[in-house]
Write a protein that holds these residues in place. Structure first.
Motif, PDB file in Angstrom:
ATOM      1  N   THR A  30       0.854  -1.179   0.000  1.00  0.00           N
ATOM      2  CA  THR A  30       0.000   0.000   0.000  1.00  0.00           C
ATOM      3  C   THR A  30       0.891   1.230   0.000  1.00  0.00           C
ATOM      4  O   THR A  30       1.848   1.307   0.755  1.00  0.00           O
ATOM      5  CB  THR A  30      -0.905   0.015   1.243  1.00  0.00           C
ATOM      6  N   VAL A  31       0.567   2.194  -0.852  1.00  0.00           N
ATOM      7  CA  VAL A  31       1.324   3.443  -0.924  1.00  0.00           C
ATOM      8  C   VAL A  31       0.752   4.397   0.106  1.00  0.00           C
ATOM      9  O   VAL A  31      -0.453   4.636   0.152  1.00  0.00           O
ATOM     10  CB  VAL A  31       1.219   4.072  -2.333  1.00  0.00           C
ATOM     11  N   LYS A  32       1.605   4.934   0.951  1.00  0.00           N
ATOM     12  CA  LYS A  32       1.214   5.927   1.953  1.00  0.00           C
ATOM     13  C   LYS A  32       1.893   7.242   1.624  1.00  0.00           C
ATOM     14  O   LYS A  32       3.093   7.281   1.368  1.00  0.00           O
ATOM     15  CB  LYS A  32       1.629   5.489   3.362  1.00  0.00           C
ATOM     16  N   THR A  33       1.147   8.322   1.598  1.00  0.00           N
ATOM     17  CA  THR A  33       1.702   9.628   1.285  1.00  0.00           C
ATOM     18  C   THR A  33       2.533  10.128   2.455  1.00  0.00           C
ATOM     19  O   THR A  33       2.053  10.146   3.589  1.00  0.00           O
ATOM     20  CB  THR A  33       0.585  10.635   0.986  1.00  0.00           C
ATOM     21  N   PRO A  34       3.791  10.514   2.194  1.00  0.00           N
ATOM     22  CA  PRO A  34       4.639  11.012   3.284  1.00  0.00           C
ATOM     23  C   PRO A  34       4.200  12.401   3.733  1.00  0.00           C
ATOM     24  O   PRO A  34       3.461  13.097   3.032  1.00  0.00           O
ATOM     25  CB  PRO A  34       6.030  11.047   2.653  1.00  0.00           C
ATOM     26  N   THR A  35       4.666  12.801   4.906  1.00  0.00           N
ATOM     27  CA  THR A  35       4.321  14.119   5.423  1.00  0.00           C
ATOM     28  C   THR A  35       5.085  15.228   4.699  1.00  0.00           C
ATOM     29  O   THR A  35       4.656  16.366   4.699  1.00  0.00           O
ATOM     30  CB  THR A  35       4.618  14.197   6.933  1.00  0.00           C
ATOM     31  N   ALA A  36       6.192  14.887   4.066  1.00  0.00           N
ATOM     32  CA  ALA A  36       6.979  15.877   3.322  1.00  0.00           C
ATOM     33  C   ALA A  36       6.300  16.177   1.989  1.00  0.00           C
ATOM     34  O   ALA A  36       5.253  15.625   1.655  1.00  0.00           O
ATOM     35  CB  ALA A  36       8.391  15.353   3.094  1.00  0.00           C
ATOM     36  N   GLN A  37       6.901  17.025   1.186  1.00  0.00           N
ATOM     37  CA  GLN A  37       6.324  17.431  -0.084  1.00  0.00           C
ATOM     38  C   GLN A  37       6.149  16.296  -1.074  1.00  0.00           C
ATOM     39  O   GLN A  37       5.153  16.213  -1.757  1.00  0.00           O
ATOM     40  CB  GLN A  37       7.179  18.523  -0.735  1.00  0.00           C
ATOM     41  N   GLY A  38       7.133  15.449  -1.218  1.00  0.00           N
ATOM     42  CA  GLY A  38       7.053  14.400  -2.225  1.00  0.00           C
ATOM     43  C   GLY A  38       7.630  13.099  -1.728  1.00  0.00           C
ATOM     44  O   GLY A  38       8.036  12.972  -0.576  1.00  0.00           O
ATOM     45  N   ASN A  64      -2.988   5.570  -0.148  1.00  0.00           N
ATOM     46  CA  ASN A  64      -3.696   4.327   0.168  1.00  0.00           C
ATOM     47  C   ASN A  64      -4.009   3.496  -1.073  1.00  0.00           C
ATOM     48  O   ASN A  64      -4.954   2.711  -1.084  1.00  0.00           O
ATOM     49  CB  ASN A  64      -4.976   4.592   0.955  1.00  0.00           C
ATOM     50  N   GLU A  65      -3.237   3.659  -2.128  1.00  0.00           N
ATOM     51  CA  GLU A  65      -3.418   2.880  -3.359  1.00  0.00           C
ATOM     52  C   GLU A  65      -2.735   1.525  -3.193  1.00  0.00           C
ATOM     53  O   GLU A  65      -1.612   1.431  -2.724  1.00  0.00           O
ATOM     54  CB  GLU A  65      -2.816   3.633  -4.549  1.00  0.00           C
ATOM     55  N   THR A  66      -3.412   0.468  -3.596  1.00  0.00           N
ATOM     56  CA  THR A  66      -2.863  -0.882  -3.502  1.00  0.00           C
ATOM     57  C   THR A  66      -2.061  -1.171  -4.760  1.00  0.00           C
ATOM     58  O   THR A  66      -2.563  -1.004  -5.873  1.00  0.00           O
ATOM     59  CB  THR A  66      -3.993  -1.913  -3.348  1.00  0.00           C
ATOM     60  N   VAL A  67      -0.804  -1.595  -4.578  1.00  0.00           N
ATOM     61  CA  VAL A  67       0.076  -1.899  -5.702  1.00  0.00           C
ATOM     62  C   VAL A  67       0.634  -3.307  -5.547  1.00  0.00           C
ATOM     63  O   VAL A  67       0.644  -3.872  -4.459  1.00  0.00           O
ATOM     64  CB  VAL A  67       1.240  -0.876  -5.805  1.00  0.00           C
ATOM     65  N   VAL A  68       1.095  -3.864  -6.672  1.00  0.00           N
ATOM     66  CA  VAL A  68       1.645  -5.209  -6.705  1.00  0.00           C
ATOM     67  C   VAL A  68       3.068  -5.124  -7.237  1.00  0.00           C
ATOM     68  O   VAL A  68       3.353  -4.368  -8.174  1.00  0.00           O
ATOM     69  CB  VAL A  68       0.799  -6.119  -7.620  1.00  0.00           C
TER      70      VAL A  68
END
Length: 116
Positions: A30-38, A64-68
């Motif tokens: 699962t992709v989690k967005t970091p607190t920093a800019q990118g 929260n995108e599911t990746v493989v």
């Protein structure tokens, strides 16, 4: 004698914990967005590239995108690079089929989370 047994148990625990950190093709993350800019360890395009393509420059669309894991490459220096695809088959930001990520650094920083 107690110290030797304790040391051996700790060593066995460390080996077991590090063995679980190896990626396999087909693992779901699962992709989690970091607190920093990118993103630092997942190679998503920079904001200026997204602006040129007409995409909104925030990374909320991948949060929260599911990746493989599609492909695994091990570098000569020991780092592991994985190629990620969306689980639902759509494209990242409407134009990227796959993205690459440094597996160990992305997992340790929290940008990628292993889903069981």
């Amino acid at each position: 004698m107690k110290k030797v047994i304790f040391t051996l148990l700790c060593f066995a625990f460390v080996l077991t914990a590090s063995a679980n950190n190896t990626p396999k093709e087909g693992d779901i993350l699962t992709v989690k967005t970091p607190t920093a800019q990118g993103f630092n360890h997942v190679d998503f395009p920079k904001a200026n590239i997204l602006i040129k393509r007409g995409v909104v420059t925030n990374y909320k669309s991948v949060n929260n995108e599911t990746v493989v894991i599609d492909k695994i490459e091990t570098e000569a220096n020991g780092s592991t690079t994985v190629t990620l695809k969306k689980k639902d088959g759509s494209k990242f930001f409407g134009f990227l089929n796959t993205v690459k990520a440094n597996y160990t650094k992305a997992i340790n920083s929290g940008e990628l989370v292993l889903t069981k």
